[in-house]
Scaffold this motif. Sequence first.
Motif, PDB file in Angstrom:
ATOM      1  N   GLU A 295       7.373  -4.282  -7.791  1.00  0.00           N
ATOM      2  CA  GLU A 295       6.200  -4.289  -6.924  1.00  0.00           C
ATOM      3  C   GLU A 295       6.524  -4.733  -5.502  1.00  0.00           C
ATOM      4  O   GLU A 295       5.712  -4.554  -4.589  1.00  0.00           O
ATOM      5  CB  GLU A 295       5.123  -5.207  -7.518  1.00  0.00           C
ATOM      6  CG  GLU A 295       4.572  -4.711  -8.849  1.00  0.00           C
ATOM      7  CD  GLU A 295       3.481  -5.611  -9.387  1.00  0.00           C
ATOM      8  OE1 GLU A 295       3.208  -6.664  -8.741  1.00  0.00           O
ATOM      9  OE2 GLU A 295       2.893  -5.302 -10.440  1.00  0.00           O
TER      10      GLU A 295
ATOM     11  N   THR B  27       7.343  -2.033  -1.526  1.00  0.00           N
ATOM     12  CA  THR B  27       6.188  -1.329  -0.965  1.00  0.00           C
ATOM     13  C   THR B  27       6.585  -0.595   0.314  1.00  0.00           C
ATOM     14  O   THR B  27       7.614  -0.891   0.927  1.00  0.00           O
ATOM     15  CB  THR B  27       5.063  -2.312  -0.637  1.00  0.00           C
ATOM     16  OG1 THR B  27       5.523  -3.223   0.375  1.00  0.00           O
ATOM     17  CG2 THR B  27       4.637  -3.089  -1.872  1.00  0.00           C
TER      18      THR B  27
ATOM     19  N   ALA C 147       6.721   1.642  -4.528  1.00  0.00           N
ATOM     20  CA  ALA C 147       5.844   0.987  -5.493  1.00  0.00           C
ATOM     21  C   ALA C 147       4.371   1.294  -5.273  1.00  0.00           C
ATOM     22  O   ALA C 147       3.606   1.433  -6.240  1.00  0.00           O
ATOM     23  CB  ALA C 147       6.075  -0.530  -5.444  1.00  0.00           C
ATOM     24  N   ASP C 148       3.949   1.422  -4.008  1.00  0.00           N
ATOM     25  CA  ASP C 148       2.521   1.628  -3.739  1.00  0.00           C
ATOM     26  C   ASP C 148       2.220   3.015  -3.182  1.00  0.00           C
ATOM     27  O   ASP C 148       1.118   3.239  -2.684  1.00  0.00           O
ATOM     28  CB  ASP C 148       2.006   0.557  -2.778  1.00  0.00           C
ATOM     29  CG  ASP C 148       2.758   0.540  -1.450  1.00  0.00           C
ATOM     30  OD1 ASP C 148       3.858   1.117  -1.388  1.00  0.00           O
ATOM     31  OD2 ASP C 148       2.248  -0.062  -0.480  1.00  0.00           O
ATOM     32  N   GLY C 149       3.177   3.946  -3.261  1.00  0.00           N
ATOM     33  CA  GLY C 149       2.875   5.292  -2.806  1.00  0.00           C
ATOM     34  C   GLY C 149       4.016   5.937  -2.049  1.00  0.00           C
ATOM     35  O   GLY C 149       5.131   5.414  -1.990  1.00  0.00           O
TER      36      GLY C 149
END
Length: 354
Positions: A213, A216, A251-253
Motif C-alpha cells: 500500500e 502509491t 497501489a492506488d491506480g
Amino acid sequence: FGQGPDDERRERELMESLRGRLWHRAGSGAVLPRVDLAAVRAAADGRGVLAVAYCWTEETVAAVVVGDGGPGRVVGLGPTRAVTALLGGLGPDLETAAGEPAGPLARAVDAGLRTRLAALAELLVTPLDLPTGRPVVLSVPGAFRAVPWGMLPGLVGRPCTVPSSLAAWVRTGPWPARPRVAAFAAGPGVPRSDEEVQRAATAWPAATVRVGEDATVEQVSTDAGTADVLHVAAHGRHHREHPSFSRVELADGPWFGHDAHRLPRTPGLVVLSACEGGRTAVRWGEETDGLARAWLHAGAHCVVASAASVRDEVACEVLPEVHRRLAGGEAPALALAGATADLPTTLVCLGSGW
C-alpha cells in the motif's frame, strides 16, 4: 479506470478530450540544431562505439555503419519481405515463451524462437561485420521496434542502446557521473515484484523502496523527483490509440507516461520491469510513442524496458545484477549487457545507454 463497459467508454471520452486540448496547447517554439553525418561520426568515434542506422523501404533493407574509422559505409541487408516475414511472428513467439509452456510445447516454442532470432541475426546483424564486443548504437525504424536486440546472435552480451534517433543520441551526450540515489516501487499483483525491488535496492547505499500500500502514485512520484535511478516493477499496459496514456499499475491506480512530464526532476535512468513497458506505437514520420518514450521525452537519459513480457524469475535474477553493476560505476547499456550475457532477455536499453 474500472473494467466495465461504462468505465471503458468514459476512459475513451476523457482521453479524446485531453488529446484535443493538447492540439490547442502552444508548443515551446524551440528549434533544435541539425545533426549531420559528420556529427554522428564524431560522437561515435569520441565515445568508442559504432552507430548503425537501419533504413527501410518497400523493397529493401539496408544499414549505414559509422564509427569504425572511415567515413561510413552502406550495407545492403536484403529484401524487405524476408525481414517482415520474420518480424510478423516474433511478438507471438516471445509472448508464448514468456508464458512458460511445459513439456514438448516448451521445447518446440524454444526451438522456434531460437530459429527465428538466428534468422533475423543473419539478415540484420551478420552482414554488418561488427568488431567483437564493440558497443553499438542502433537507430531503427518503427517496424523494428519490438526486436529484442540483446537476444540476437552477434549482439548477445554486447552493449547496445536504441535511441529515438541518432540525432537525439548525439544531443543527449554521454552517460553522466555515477548515480547515487535510487528509488524502487512494486505494484500489486506481480509475483516476486517485492522480492525483485528489495534485492535490487541492496546495491545502493541510498535507496527508497515502496511496496504494498506504500507504493502509491503520489509517493512514487515524489521519490522519482529526487532519484537518479527509478525502478518500477508492476503490471504495465500499452495504450495503442493513445500511447502517452500507457501506464503502470500502482497501489492506488494507474501512473501514466505523461505524468513523467509533471515531475520537478526526471531520473537519469528509468527501469520499467513491466509487461509492455517498452512497447510503442508508430506515428506519422516513423515517430514512436509509448511509456518508455514518454520518459525519454521528459528528460530521462535512458530507459531499460521490454516490448514483450519478461518472466518474473528472469527479471528477479537479471535486474538486481544490473543494479549491482550500475552502483559499481557501469553505464546502463554495459550493465544490462553484462547481466544478460548468460541469460539473454527481451530487455532493451533505450535512449543513451553510455
